[in-house]
Design a protein around this motif. Structure first.
Motif, short mmCIF file in Angstrom:
data_model
loop_
_atom_site.label_atom_id
_atom_site.label_comp_id
_atom_site.label_asym_id
_atom_site.label_seq_id
_atom_site.Cartn_x
_atom_site.Cartn_y
_atom_site.Cartn_z
N ILE A 293 0.85 -1.20 0.00
CA ILE A 293 0.00 0.00 0.00
C ILE A 293 0.88 1.24 0.00
N TRP A 294 0.53 2.17 -0.88
CA TRP A 294 1.19 3.48 -0.90
C TRP A 294 0.15 4.56 -0.59
N ARG A 295 0.39 5.30 0.47
CA ARG A 295 -0.52 6.38 0.88
C ARG A 295 0.23 7.70 0.79
N PRO A 296 0.01 8.52 -0.28
CA PRO A 296 0.64 9.84 -0.33
C PRO A 296 0.25 10.67 0.89
N LEU A 297 1.21 11.45 1.38
CA LEU A 297 0.94 12.28 2.55
C LEU A 297 0.15 13.53 2.17
N ALA A 298 -0.50 14.12 3.18
CA ALA A 298 -1.30 15.31 2.98
C ALA A 298 -1.04 16.30 4.11
N ASN A 299 -1.29 17.57 3.82
CA ASN A 299 -1.26 18.62 4.83
C ASN A 299 -2.69 19.13 4.96
N PRO A 300 -3.47 18.54 5.85
CA PRO A 300 -4.91 18.79 5.87
C PRO A 300 -5.25 20.13 6.54
N LEU A 303 -6.65 18.37 11.83
CA LEU A 303 -6.00 17.11 12.21
C LEU A 303 -6.76 15.92 11.64
N GLN A 304 -6.02 14.98 11.06
CA GLN A 304 -6.66 13.76 10.61
C GLN A 304 -5.78 12.56 10.95
N ILE A 305 -6.45 11.48 11.32
CA ILE A 305 -5.78 10.24 11.71
C ILE A 305 -6.32 9.10 10.85
N SER A 306 -5.42 8.36 10.24
CA SER A 306 -5.79 7.21 9.41
C SER A 306 -5.23 5.95 10.04
N SER A 307 -6.04 4.91 10.12
CA SER A 307 -5.62 3.64 10.70
C SER A 307 -5.74 2.53 9.68
N PHE A 308 -4.67 1.79 9.48
CA PHE A 308 -4.63 0.69 8.53
C PHE A 308 -4.56 -0.60 9.34
N VAL A 354 -1.30 0.16 11.56
CA VAL A 354 -0.35 1.21 11.21
C VAL A 354 -1.14 2.51 11.23
N THR A 355 -0.71 3.45 12.03
CA THR A 355 -1.46 4.69 12.24
C THR A 355 -0.70 5.87 11.67
N LEU A 356 -1.39 6.69 10.91
CA LEU A 356 -0.82 7.88 10.30
C LEU A 356 -1.53 9.11 10.85
N VAL A 357 -0.77 10.01 11.44
CA VAL A 357 -1.31 11.26 11.97
C VAL A 357 -0.79 12.40 11.10
N GLU A 358 -1.71 13.20 10.55
CA GLU A 358 -1.36 14.35 9.71
C GLU A 358 -1.91 15.61 10.36
N ILE A 359 -1.01 16.54 10.66
CA ILE A 359 -1.35 17.75 11.41
C ILE A 359 -1.22 18.96 10.49
N PRO A 360 -2.17 19.87 10.50
CA PRO A 360 -2.06 21.06 9.65
C PRO A 360 -0.78 21.84 9.96
N ALA A 361 -0.12 22.34 8.92
CA ALA A 361 1.10 23.13 9.09
C ALA A 361 1.15 24.21 8.02
N ILE A 365 9.06 24.40 9.08
CA ILE A 365 9.82 24.18 10.31
C ILE A 365 9.10 23.22 11.25
N TYR A 366 7.85 22.88 10.95
CA TYR A 366 7.06 22.03 11.84
C TYR A 366 7.03 20.59 11.34
N ASP A 367 7.32 19.65 12.24
CA ASP A 367 7.11 18.24 11.94
C ASP A 367 5.63 17.93 12.17
N ASN A 368 4.91 17.66 11.11
CA ASN A 368 3.46 17.50 11.20
C ASN A 368 2.96 16.12 10.79
N ILE A 369 3.89 15.19 10.60
CA ILE A 369 3.53 13.83 10.18
C ILE A 369 4.10 12.83 11.19
#
Length: 499
Positions: A293-300, A303-308, A354-361, A365-369
């Motif tokens: 599985i390939w999940r391109p990252l996003a800057n939402p 806050l969004q959380i995806s669980s695989f 496998v959990t992916l957390v994507e934080i608005p940025a 300078i911010y680590d948001n993934i």
């Protein structure tokens, strides 16, 4: 937790073994079991926050802190036959608490004393107080890599339980952590800290270095062992033993932390001359069923959380697939040289996700993934949890037989209604006869078109384009894959579009 001489003497004889070196200044026997025992003992007692360094250190400006530089001639094992050197960092600014460091040689541990003379500093740095309680904020590993007779850095441990590494000819990008707790939870995240390190001195000719670390936090303690190998990829074999002080319903195992600002999926939101800005562009998963599985990252926008959901995953990681300078056009950040990080579990990890957390940025300078493994069942208070896994840092630390997704782009469907998704797959013999390749593209939330598959003369691969109509929805989950007959002919592409 602060350990004074009195606290050490009050602890059990077995636990006193490793830490007592700081109290006496002498050598003591060392074994990984001592770190495990110390972590177990810590978990049996209430958490106590460590002291901060004197205020003068905390008040350093960013430029002042950066101008305090370690002298390479004061490195651990400098100009010896030992194939690794170790540099150290001062505390201050973002690092108000210190860690203790010991070296281990022939089974005996001895402390590394803090000495301000190890560092050069600019005239702008004020006079700073130094006493016997002061320590380092972290450490950096060096070894000979591509310059004969000279060492290059390839791994850093500094801040909370963060560490990062690079392969040959790369620059630092994403980080890993010992443990993630409550990431994205409404009540806030808890950040465990490595509070002590033991560095085993490598033998001449040895290509691996072993680092032990003691972890502490209000909810959990832990003993870690890292066997680190430098090279074209930096490879780490990790063993971790955790002791929860309280139940851990939301724990992140082998977490990676990265930055994603924009690419062709959301460039319109940023007035920037560069085509893309990110340390990682996607999450790759090889699940327990063998699906890729390939999940391109996003800057939402929020806050969004995806669980695989999975059982015994084969691996997962945050990857930086775009490797050309023209992909970023950044002469300073060199995003095309940032490493990817692959996590390969060992043993039975059971059920979880496998959990992916994507934080608005809004800035780079911010680590948001954040990406990690979340066990399905909470870890019980008073239990012992043993884990092992491998971390691989490099340009392409994981490659499967499936043709890869090499680019994702989004935009308005100028030929009809809704939005357009454009996915480029790399060249493959599977695409020799396009008439034999079928398209699977759908969404549980929106109507999707049948899709069009074309050859891409620039990449030598193929491009899939399909439209979807989100309507009034604020998000749409999308899935696409190429097939030959009933067999997969590409990775599974997953994406969450948000309004």
């Amino acid at each position: 937790m602060n350990f004074t001489r009195r606290a050490f003497l009050a602890s059990s004889t077995a636990l006193a073994m490793a830490p007592s070196a700081f109290a006496t200044g002498g050598e003591v026997p060392f074994d990984r079991r001592d770190v495990i025992a110390l972590a177990r003992d810590l978990a049996s007692r209430p958490y106590a926050e460590r002291e901060m360094v004197p205020q003068e250190w905390q008040d350093l400006t960013y430029q002042q802190y950066r101008s305090i530089r370690f002298r390479l001639d004061r490195a651990l094992w400098y100009e010896t036959e030992t194939p690794f050197n170790v540099d150290f960092f001062t505390p201050g600014l973002y690092f108000p608490r210190t860690v203790k460091v010991l070296t281990v040689e022939r089974g005996m541990a001895s402390p590394v004393a803090f000495d301000l003379d190890m560092f050069d500093k600019s005239k702008d740095v004020p006079q700073l107080p130094v006493d016997d309680t002061l320590g380092f904020s972290g450490l950096r590993l060096r070894t000979e890599m591509h310059r004969p007779g000279k060492t290059d850095e390839f791994c850093v441990f500094q801040g909370a339980s963060y560490f990062r590494a690079i392969g040959l000819n790369e620059v630092y990008g994403l980080s890993a952590r010992g443990l993630a707790l409550k990431t994205g939870d409404p009540d806030g995240e808890e950040f465990p800290e490595f509070i002590r390190f033991w560095l085993e001195r490598p033998e001449p000719g040895q290509r691996e270095m072993v680092v032990h670390a003691l972890l502490d936090s209000p909810s959990v303690t832990g003993a870690y062992r890292f066997k680190v190998s430098a090279g074209s990829d930096c490879v780490m074999d990790v063993e971790a033993t955790l002791f929860p002080r309280e139940e851990l319903p939301h724990v992140g195992i082998a977490p990676g932390t990265s930055m994603f600002l924009f690419d062709q999926t959301n460039h319109s939101l940023f007035d920037d001359f560069r085509p893309a800005v990110h340390d990682s562009d996607g999450l790759l998963i090889r699940n327990g069923a063998g699906e890729v599985i390939w999940r391109p990252l996003a800057n939402p926008a929020r806050l969004q959380i995806s669980s695989f959901v999975d059982q015994n995953p084969l691996g997962f990681g945050l990857l930086q697939r775009k490797r050309k300078f023209s992909d970023y056009a950044d002469l300073e950040a060199l995003y095309h040289k940032r490493p990817s990080l692959w996590v390969e579990p060992k043993g039975d990890w059971g059920k979880g996700s496998v959990t992916l957390v994507e934080i608005p940025a809004d800035q780079e300078i911010y680590d948001n993934i954040v990406a990690y493994w979340r066990p399905a069942q909470p870890y019980a208070a008073g239990s012992q949890v043993d884990l092992s896994y491998m971390l691989v840092w490099g340009e392409e630390p994981q490659r499967t037989a499936m043709p890869r997704v090499i680019n994702t782009a989004m935009g308005e469907n100028t030929f009809g209604d809704g939005r357009l998704a454009v996915i480029d797959f790399e060249a493959s013999d599977l695409f020799g006869d396009l008439s034999a390749v079928s398209i699977f593209a759908n969404s549980p939330h929106a109507k999707t078109s049948d899709g069009v598959l074309q050859r891409n003369p620039d990449t030598g691969g193929v491009r899939l384009a399909f439209s979807f109509e989100p309507g009034d929805r604020d998000h749409v989950e999308l899935r696409a894959q190429l097939l030959v007959g009933k067999q997969p002919a590409s990775e599974v592409w997953l994406y969450r579009w948000t309004a």
